[in-house]
Design a protein around this motif. Structure first.
Motif, PDB file in Angstrom:
ATOM      1  N   SER A 247      -0.435  -4.104  13.735  1.00 53.80           N
ATOM      2  CA  SER A 247       0.514  -3.406  13.138  1.00 53.80           C
ATOM      3  C   SER A 247       2.071  -3.397  13.808  1.00 53.80           C
TER       4      SER A 247
ATOM      5  N   LEU B 141       0.591  -6.250   9.480  1.00 58.03           N
ATOM      6  CA  LEU B 141       0.890  -4.878   8.622  1.00 58.03           C
ATOM      7  C   LEU B 141       2.214  -4.306   9.141  1.00 58.03           C
TER       8      LEU B 141
ATOM      9  N   CYS C 271       2.979  -1.002   4.278  1.00 57.63           N
ATOM     10  CA  CYS C 271       2.424   0.305   4.082  1.00 57.63           C
ATOM     11  C   CYS C 271       3.231   1.327   4.147  1.00 57.63           C
TER      12      CYS C 271
ATOM     13  N   LEU D 149      -3.316   4.626   8.623  1.00 56.86           N
ATOM     14  CA  LEU D 149      -3.708   3.450   8.017  1.00 56.86           C
ATOM     15  C   LEU D 149      -3.574   2.230   9.153  1.00 56.86           C
TER      16      LEU D 149
ATOM     17  N   ALA E 298       1.050   6.882   6.667  1.00 57.71           N
ATOM     18  CA  ALA E 298       0.797   5.311   6.815  1.00 57.71           C
ATOM     19  C   ALA E 298       0.398   4.991   7.990  1.00 57.71           C
TER      20      ALA E 298
ATOM     21  N   CYS F  59       4.427  -0.978   9.064  1.00 58.27           N
ATOM     22  CA  CYS F  59       4.205   0.322   8.817  1.00 58.27           C
ATOM     23  C   CYS F  59       5.468   1.060   8.646  1.00 58.27           C
TER      24      CYS F  59
ATOM     25  N   ILE G 228       0.880  -1.147  -0.154  1.00 55.57           N
ATOM     26  CA  ILE G 228       0.033   0.022  -0.073  1.00 55.57           C
ATOM     27  C   ILE G 228       0.933   1.033  -0.094  1.00 55.57           C
TER      28      ILE G 228
ATOM     29  N   TYR H   9      -9.811   1.914   3.214  1.00 51.22           N
ATOM     30  CA  TYR H   9      -9.138   0.794   3.254  1.00 51.22           C
ATOM     31  C   TYR H   9      -9.808  -0.217   4.314  1.00 51.22           C
TER      32      TYR H   9
END
Length: 290
Positions: A197, A164, A137, A186, A183, A166, A103, A150
């Protein structure tokens, strides 16, 4: 209680090195702040060292090229440590698997390019979300769009148990007069939805370890006295405090409207009240770096 100062020279002699934020401190995403750059050049001329510590998802060489275009002189710093480099190191040793859903903007895909200092152990490949083992991301594809766009992808990813990574923990930045999502917004949404995350930029420890490594390659300092400077209360200041370092909060940045009508003259009482609500106590505060 934070101490308001008028110039970096008021306290510069107490520190061997500065860890300095970029966006909102040295530039505004469009052009350099002249006084900030002059202050850093002057500090280095007295024998101090400057490491630019940024939550940019870019490799440090890319950031160096970018800020040169903004007008930041090379004489203003010794080294750069980026959230991107810290996160990339983790990615290449398999933090989110070898098949990743990316992303970010197409100009940020260089994040996936191998690093010379880290073997490409994970052999990272960009794949569609349905085939991914994890998410990387660097920021939203459209920095002006609400992160909630998202939500559907994140619900699917959470159900698959994807982590995820970041590359930039910042929630927002101001590009000139325009506020943009980063970012971190998100990653925050993904975490709120029950996903996991992983963070590597400020205020988290990995980027400070990287900054110290960059400093040690430049300066032979056994136990350097370091001052962290920035306008992000929950990134620059929280991170510096978490490392046990002194901090200098730039009040004229992201939170400028909290301290009165004149960003060059923050109201001390408003500043103290706001800092109390944030649970933060920077060692010093200044309107703008100069």
């Amino acid at each position: 209680m934070t101490k308001l100062i008028s110039s970096l020279t008021d306290i510069a002699a107490d520190y061997d090195a500065l860890f300095v934020d970029l966006w909102g401190c040295v530039h505004n995403g469009i052009e350099a702040y002249t006084e900030a750059c002059e202050a850093l050049v002057a500090y280095r001329n007295t024998g101090g060292y400057v490491v630019l510590v940024t939550n940019s998802p870019r490799p440090w060489r890319s950031v160096e090229t970018q800020i040169e275009g903004f007008g930041v002189p090379r004489a203003a710093f010794d080294a750069i440590a980026t959230s991107g480099d810290s996160a990339r190191m983790a990615m290449f040793i398999g933090a989110v698997g070898s098949k990743v859903y990316f992303i970010g903007t197409e100009t940020e895909t260089q994040f996936l390019e191998p690093m010379d200092i880290v073997p490409d152990i994970a052999h990272v490949h960009r794949v569609p979300l349905a085939e991914a083992e994890g998410i990387v991301c660097t920021g939203p594809e459209d920095a002006m769009a609400d992160p909630s766009v998202y939500r559907a992808d994140f619900l699917y990813a959470k159900q698959k148990g994807l982590k995820l990574l970041c590359a930039n923990p910042d929630i927002v930045v101001d590009r000139g007069e325009t506020r943009e999502w980063c970012a971190g917004a998100l990653a925050q949404l993904y975490t709120e939805m029950g996903g996991e995350s992983l963070y590597f930029g400020k205020p988290h420890p990995p980027i400070y370890d990287l900054a110290r490594r960059r400093l040690s390659k430049t300066a032979d300092l056994e136990d350097p006295r370091i001052l962290c400077i920035g306008d992000g209360i929950h990134t620059d200041i929280q991170g510096g405090m978490g490392e046990g370092l002194d901090t200098l909060f730039i009040t004229g940045g992201l939170a400028a409207k909290e301290f009165g009508e004149d960003p060059n003259a923050p109201d001390p009482q408003m500043l103290e009240g706001w800092l109390e609500t944030q649970g933060m106590n920077p060692t010093y505060s200044i309107s703008f770096l100069r």
